[in-house]
Design a protein around this motif. Sequence first.
Motif, mmCIF file in Angstrom:
data_model
loop_
_atom_site.group_PDB
_atom_site.id
_atom_site.type_symbol
_atom_site.label_atom_id
_atom_site.label_comp_id
_atom_site.label_asym_id
_atom_site.label_seq_id
_atom_site.Cartn_x
_atom_site.Cartn_y
_atom_site.Cartn_z
ATOM 1 N N GLY A 177 0.812 -1.224 0.000
ATOM 2 C CA GLY A 177 0.000 0.000 0.000
ATOM 3 C C GLY A 177 0.833 1.256 0.000
ATOM 4 N N ALA A 178 1.522 1.498 -1.120
ATOM 5 C CA ALA A 178 2.442 2.641 -1.212
ATOM 6 C C ALA A 178 1.742 3.977 -1.004
ATOM 7 C CB ALA A 178 3.126 2.644 -2.574
ATOM 8 N N ASN A 179 0.442 4.046 -1.278
ATOM 9 C CA ASN A 179 -0.243 5.346 -1.202
ATOM 10 C C ASN A 179 -0.671 5.704 0.220
ATOM 11 O OD1 ASN A 179 -2.212 3.183 -1.459
ATOM 12 N ND2 ASN A 179 -3.733 4.815 -1.450
ATOM 13 N N SER A 180 -0.634 4.710 1.128
ATOM 14 C CA SER A 180 -1.061 4.994 2.502
ATOM 15 C C SER A 180 0.020 5.789 3.212
ATOM 16 C CB SER A 180 -1.290 3.681 3.243
ATOM 17 O OG SER A 180 -0.051 3.008 3.401
ATOM 18 N N GLY A 181 -0.348 6.419 4.311
ATOM 19 C CA GLY A 181 0.626 7.192 5.076
ATOM 20 C C GLY A 181 1.785 6.338 5.546
ATOM 21 N N VAL A 182 1.456 5.144 6.058
ATOM 22 C CA VAL A 182 2.505 4.246 6.544
ATOM 23 C C VAL A 182 3.364 3.749 5.379
ATOM 24 C CG1 VAL A 182 2.911 1.995 7.634
ATOM 25 C CG2 VAL A 182 1.268 3.570 8.628
ATOM 26 N N GLY A 183 2.734 3.503 4.226
ATOM 27 C CA GLY A 183 3.480 3.069 3.045
ATOM 28 C C GLY A 183 4.464 4.130 2.580
ATOM 29 N N ILE A 184 4.005 5.371 2.546
ATOM 30 C CA ILE A 184 4.861 6.495 2.134
ATOM 31 C C ILE A 184 6.057 6.625 3.076
ATOM 32 C CG2 ILE A 184 4.916 9.039 2.131
ATOM 33 C CD1 ILE A 184 2.043 8.845 0.870
ATOM 34 N N ALA A 185 5.784 6.450 4.381
ATOM 35 C CA ALA A 185 6.879 6.508 5.363
ATOM 36 C C ALA A 185 7.804 5.305 5.182
ATOM 37 C CB ALA A 185 6.302 6.534 6.781
ATOM 38 N N GLY A 186 7.224 4.132 5.008
ATOM 39 C CA GLY A 186 8.011 2.894 4.928
ATOM 40 C C GLY A 186 8.979 2.878 3.759
ATOM 41 N N ILE A 187 8.506 3.304 2.586
ATOM 42 C CA ILE A 187 9.382 3.342 1.405
ATOM 43 C C ILE A 187 10.602 4.220 1.700
ATOM 44 C CG2 ILE A 187 9.593 4.211 -0.977
ATOM 45 C CD1 ILE A 187 6.582 3.512 -1.326
ATOM 46 N N GLN A 188 10.334 5.401 2.254
ATOM 47 C CA GLN A 188 11.424 6.360 2.475
ATOM 48 C C GLN A 188 12.381 5.903 3.585
ATOM 49 O OE1 GLN A 188 10.465 10.669 2.075
ATOM 50 N NE2 GLN A 188 8.352 9.976 2.251
ATOM 51 N N VAL A 221 13.710 -1.634 -2.224
ATOM 52 C CA VAL A 221 12.303 -1.541 -1.833
ATOM 53 C C VAL A 221 11.384 -1.983 -2.969
ATOM 54 C CG1 VAL A 221 10.432 0.024 -1.146
ATOM 55 C CG2 VAL A 221 12.729 0.321 -0.187
ATOM 56 N N ILE A 222 10.513 -2.942 -2.628
ATOM 57 C CA ILE A 222 9.432 -3.327 -3.533
ATOM 58 C C ILE A 222 8.154 -2.804 -2.890
ATOM 59 C CG2 ILE A 222 8.231 -5.238 -4.657
ATOM 60 C CD1 ILE A 222 10.724 -6.993 -4.026
ATOM 61 N N ALA A 223 7.393 -2.002 -3.625
ATOM 62 C CA ALA A 223 6.143 -1.470 -3.076
ATOM 63 C C ALA A 223 4.971 -2.038 -3.868
ATOM 64 C CB ALA A 223 6.140 0.052 -3.150
ATOM 65 N N THR A 224 3.787 -2.002 -3.279
ATOM 66 C CA THR A 224 2.591 -2.354 -4.058
ATOM 67 C C THR A 224 1.697 -1.130 -4.146
ATOM 68 O OG1 THR A 224 0.992 -3.038 -2.366
ATOM 69 C CG2 THR A 224 2.716 -4.642 -2.956
ATOM 70 N N ALA A 225 0.984 -1.029 -5.285
ATOM 71 C CA ALA A 225 0.072 0.099 -5.489
ATOM 72 C C ALA A 225 -1.106 -0.398 -6.325
ATOM 73 C CB ALA A 225 0.789 1.248 -6.198
ATOM 74 N N GLY A 226 -2.230 0.347 -6.241
ATOM 75 C CA GLY A 226 -3.452 -0.112 -6.888
ATOM 76 C C GLY A 226 -3.669 0.415 -8.293
ATOM 77 N N ASP A 227 -2.883 1.399 -8.727
ATOM 78 C CA ASP A 227 -3.014 1.888 -10.110
ATOM 79 C C ASP A 227 -1.705 2.533 -10.567
ATOM 80 O OD1 ASP A 227 -2.942 4.706 -9.428
ATOM 81 O OD2 ASP A 227 -5.024 4.546 -8.792
ATOM 82 N N ASP A 228 -1.668 2.891 -11.848
ATOM 83 C CA ASP A 228 -0.421 3.392 -12.439
ATOM 84 C C ASP A 228 0.023 4.725 -11.838
ATOM 85 O OD1 ASP A 228 -0.389 1.165 -13.986
ATOM 86 O OD2 ASP A 228 -1.179 2.139 -15.801
ATOM 87 N N ARG A 229 -0.961 5.576 -11.520
ATOM 88 C CA ARG A 229 -0.608 6.882 -10.960
ATOM 89 C C ARG A 229 0.077 6.704 -9.596
ATOM 90 N NH1 ARG A 229 -3.070 10.570 -7.299
ATOM 91 N NH2 ARG A 229 -4.650 8.990 -6.908
ATOM 92 N N LYS A 230 -0.506 5.832 -8.758
ATOM 93 C CA LYS A 230 0.081 5.587 -7.439
ATOM 94 C C LYS A 230 1.441 4.885 -7.563
ATOM 95 C CE LYS A 230 -4.421 5.381 -5.171
ATOM 96 N NZ LYS A 230 -5.494 4.482 -4.706
ATOM 97 N N GLU A 252 8.715 7.701 -7.405
ATOM 98 C CA GLU A 252 9.282 9.019 -7.076
ATOM 99 C C GLU A 252 9.796 9.060 -5.631
ATOM 100 O OE1 GLU A 252 6.197 11.377 -10.044
ATOM 101 O OE2 GLU A 252 6.178 11.834 -7.906
ATOM 102 N N LEU A 253 9.125 8.316 -4.756
ATOM 103 C CA LEU A 253 9.560 8.295 -3.339
ATOM 104 C C LEU A 253 10.759 7.382 -3.114
ATOM 105 C CD1 LEU A 253 6.186 8.155 -1.367
ATOM 106 C CD2 LEU A 253 7.743 10.096 -1.552
ATOM 107 N N GLY A 254 11.105 6.600 -4.144
ATOM 108 C CA GLY A 254 12.304 5.772 -4.024
ATOM 109 C C GLY A 254 12.100 4.286 -4.214
ATOM 110 N N ALA A 255 10.845 3.834 -4.392
ATOM 111 C CA ALA A 255 10.617 2.397 -4.584
ATOM 112 C C ALA A 255 11.371 1.926 -5.829
ATOM 113 C CB ALA A 255 9.126 2.113 -4.723
ATOM 114 N N ASP A 256 12.083 0.810 -5.702
ATOM 115 C CA ASP A 256 12.850 0.285 -6.842
ATOM 116 C C ASP A 256 11.956 -0.513 -7.778
ATOM 117 O OD1 ASP A 256 15.704 0.984 -5.930
ATOM 118 O OD2 ASP A 256 14.855 -0.007 -4.180
ATOM 119 N N PHE A 257 10.942 -1.165 -7.211
ATOM 120 C CA PHE A 257 9.988 -1.951 -8.000
ATOM 121 C C PHE A 257 8.588 -1.684 -7.437
ATOM 122 C CE2 PHE A 257 13.985 -4.247 -7.683
ATOM 123 C CZ PHE A 257 14.280 -4.547 -9.010
#
Length: 340
Positions: free
Chosen positions: A172-183, A192-201, A207-212
């Motif tokens: 959940g890269a778009n959540s507050g905790v996800g945004i903090a976790g990636i960084q 860092v591998i993140a998950t997101a629900g759409d292309d925009r997210k 942009e926040l640094g997720a590699d995948f």
Amino acid sequence: MKAVRIHETGGPEVLRHEDIAEPQLRRDQVLVRVKACAMNHLDLWIRKGIPKVKLPHILGSDVAGEIVEVGEYVSGFTAGQRVLLAPMHFCSHCEKCTAGLQNQCREFTVLGNAVDGGNCELIAVPAVNIVPIPDSLGFNEAASVPLVFTTGWHMLVGRAGIKPGQTVLVLGANSGVGIAGIQIAKLFHCRVIATAGDDRKAERARELGADFVINHYRQKISEEVRKITGKEGVDIVMEHVGAATWDESVRSLKPGGTVVTCGATSGFEAKVDLRFLFSRQLSLIGSYMGTMSELHDAMKQVFTGALKPVVDRTFPLSEARAAHEYMEKSQMFGKIVLNP
Ligand SMILES: [Zn+2]
């Protein structure tokens, strides 16, 4: 003063913007004029009804503002100072608190949970909760960081023991905790591998640094993790989604890996196959908020710009109802902030 309170639990319609008495400043407290109060999913849970919340109740955990008045017993702060508030309440004198483990105190609660929060114009808090902020940090940005970055820091640093070079899966890269976790994971030089629900997210996560980035609706998380890691799996999974992703989180671990969870947004019943737990030597650990020391550690990184707050949009406090409706649609990337 104006405040948004709930007198009953239910939908966004139970939020009332109304006049209430100003808080009485105790001698050991600091009175703060709220300039910004960021929303969290906790606000929605409390509005819908959870135990131990006395009504009427003021929501709001993440506060930034200006000091109005300093209690007689408090030193080191002055009126007009720009500050954020540690989003927690604890006794300050028990065995746990004095050991620096405030989030294990029997009185521990999140600001705006079992105690009134910051959806109002003035709030009085103990001096220990006051954290001065640099002029470079706006009030909306400052209000966006305390709860999620402290939670993320406790999860990855305090609980999961993150080390440089590890691979971390952030759900959940778009959540507050996800945004903090990636960084935070990037700060520790992790992959860092993140998950997101759409292309925009997904793009914002990069942009926040997720590699995948894995699309958790179109792709199977554990299969993509296997591909990305050459079948190895990840060291740490940062969970808060719960039932919907739990199996995929456990499957994504390498032997000796850790799932650390701070929530269960999609449901709290999950199964554990004990054969995998012991044979693969997995750690499944819980995390709740963080300690004051972790809050200060995380805030230092925010104040130098190494960790960046992400504000999605702001609403006037009088439009708290619209803000709750907007949050329930889950279209945001970052924090929703209310301005009194
Ligand atoms: Zn205590």
